[in-house]
Design an enzyme around this catalytic site. Sequence first.
Site, PDB file in Angstrom:
ATOM      1  N   ASP A   9       0.817  -1.222   0.000  1.00  0.00           N
ATOM      2  CA  ASP A   9       0.000   0.000   0.000  1.00  0.00           C
ATOM      3  C   ASP A   9       0.852   1.274   0.000  1.00  0.00           C
ATOM      4  O   ASP A   9       0.588   2.210   0.771  1.00  0.00           O
ATOM      5  CB  ASP A   9      -0.917   0.047   1.243  1.00  0.00           C
ATOM      6  CG  ASP A   9      -1.565  -1.286   1.563  1.00  0.00           C
ATOM      7  OD1 ASP A   9      -1.892  -2.014   0.620  1.00  0.00           O
ATOM      8  OD2 ASP A   9      -1.759  -1.585   2.755  1.00  0.00           O
ATOM      9  N   GLU A  40     -11.080  -1.033  -3.105  1.00  0.00           N
ATOM     10  CA  GLU A  40     -10.369  -0.305  -2.031  1.00  0.00           C
ATOM     11  C   GLU A  40      -9.223   0.499  -2.654  1.00  0.00           C
ATOM     12  O   GLU A  40      -9.098   0.586  -3.871  1.00  0.00           O
ATOM     13  CB  GLU A  40      -9.807  -1.293  -1.008  1.00  0.00           C
ATOM     14  CG  GLU A  40      -8.858  -2.311  -1.630  1.00  0.00           C
ATOM     15  CD  GLU A  40      -8.544  -3.499  -0.747  1.00  0.00           C
ATOM     16  OE1 GLU A  40      -9.212  -3.699   0.282  1.00  0.00           O
ATOM     17  OE2 GLU A  40      -7.624  -4.259  -1.100  1.00  0.00           O
TER      18      GLU A  40
HETATM   19  O1  FUB Z   1      -2.416  -3.860   3.714  1.00  0.00           O
HETATM   20  C1  FUB Z   1      -3.664  -3.912   4.341  1.00  0.00           C
HETATM   21  C2  FUB Z   1      -4.797  -3.834   3.380  1.00  0.00           C
HETATM   22  O2  FUB Z   1      -4.579  -4.707   2.277  1.00  0.00           O
HETATM   23  C3  FUB Z   1      -4.972  -2.502   2.713  1.00  0.00           C
HETATM   24  O3  FUB Z   1      -5.538  -1.532   3.495  1.00  0.00           O
HETATM   25  C4  FUB Z   1      -5.763  -2.896   1.561  1.00  0.00           C
HETATM   26  O4  FUB Z   1      -5.873  -1.901   0.585  1.00  0.00           O
HETATM   27  C5  FUB Z   1      -5.013  -4.095   1.090  1.00  0.00           C
HETATM   28  O5  FUB Z   1      -3.896  -3.735   0.321  1.00  0.00           O
END
Ligand code: FUB
Length: 342
Positions: free
Chosen positions: A43, A225
């Site tokens: 991320d 997301e």
């Molecule tokens: O790394 C934790 C979670 O996994 C992130 O918040 C999401 O976007 C996914 O990448």
Amino acid sequence: MNKAFAFTGLLLVLFGCNQNTKNSQTEERILSGNPLWEGWYADPEGVVFGDEYWIYPTFSAKYEEQVFLDAFSSKDLVTWTKHEGIIDTSIVKWANRAMWAPSAIEKDGRYFLFFAANDIQNQDGPYWKDNPDAAKQQGGIGIGVADSPAGPFADYLGKPLIDQFYNGAQPIDQYVFKAMDGKYYIVYGGWRHCNIGQLNDDFTALVPFEDGDLVKEITPEGYVEGPTFAIRNGKYYFMWSEGNWGDETYRVAYAISDSLFGPFERIGTILSQDPEVATGSGHHSVINVPNTDEWYIVYHRRPIPNEGRDHRVTCIDKLEFNEDGTIKPVKITFEGVEARPL
Ligand code: FUB
């Protein structure tokens, strides 16, 4: 906290052949290499502060081990310095796990680090099905503040800025930016819903919209997301992750709009796996070299073979546009990018 480690990229020596003279030539290119540094980091948010590039990633591990954030800085995209533990759960008392997806921004000489913590679940989610009598979970999106991009960051509010679900969006995966109207906004959301809200001048609260709503839903088709925005030639480029973050289906798609609030019509996929290089490429951000039309995409991906849920690494490649303003699909590489001092 102040310990820093340097990681240097690849010196790639290319042997080329001059078509006219048939003499062989040697060209030296200094490249970042991919991944940018050792360790599991996901991320990543890339940002420019002064004459340095900074990347703020999630430490990719079991949720209970995600109790701190590290940052990385570079003057040229090739040599990276690691800044350990810029914020952690001993500082942020309401956070105890799952510190995710930081977003950093400078305002009025201070650096603000927005992050999510605790992976809260709403009452329709799997956690609540197993724990129907549980109290409301504490967590959501919080803010760190520091005088330097390297921290140490203090807990700015002493509580989350967003501590509950609105419009079905889990309060995670925030991106904070200054829009073309000169105001600061936060876009965020997991669980297939994306919201946008306006921040007040000192980032202590959201400014309600005229109808009283704190945030507006802007979820495009396919959204899962990891939302982010870029501004280019007077247009908003809205980008997000699709698929499953835990496997090879993870990818990035985008839309273009004149308005921050859309409508956002999905144009296509710009980042995905390449079975020759890596899988699960997603949750990205973009870096625009100031005062140029040079762009980079910073993202995570899964090395092949991928031997664990959290085995995600941070990488960089070029982001390029077509004449009509659409984005060219990204070629993910092992070489990374050439040195680009600011
Ligand atoms: O790394 C934790 C979670 O996994 C992130 O918040 C999401 O976007 C996914 O990448």
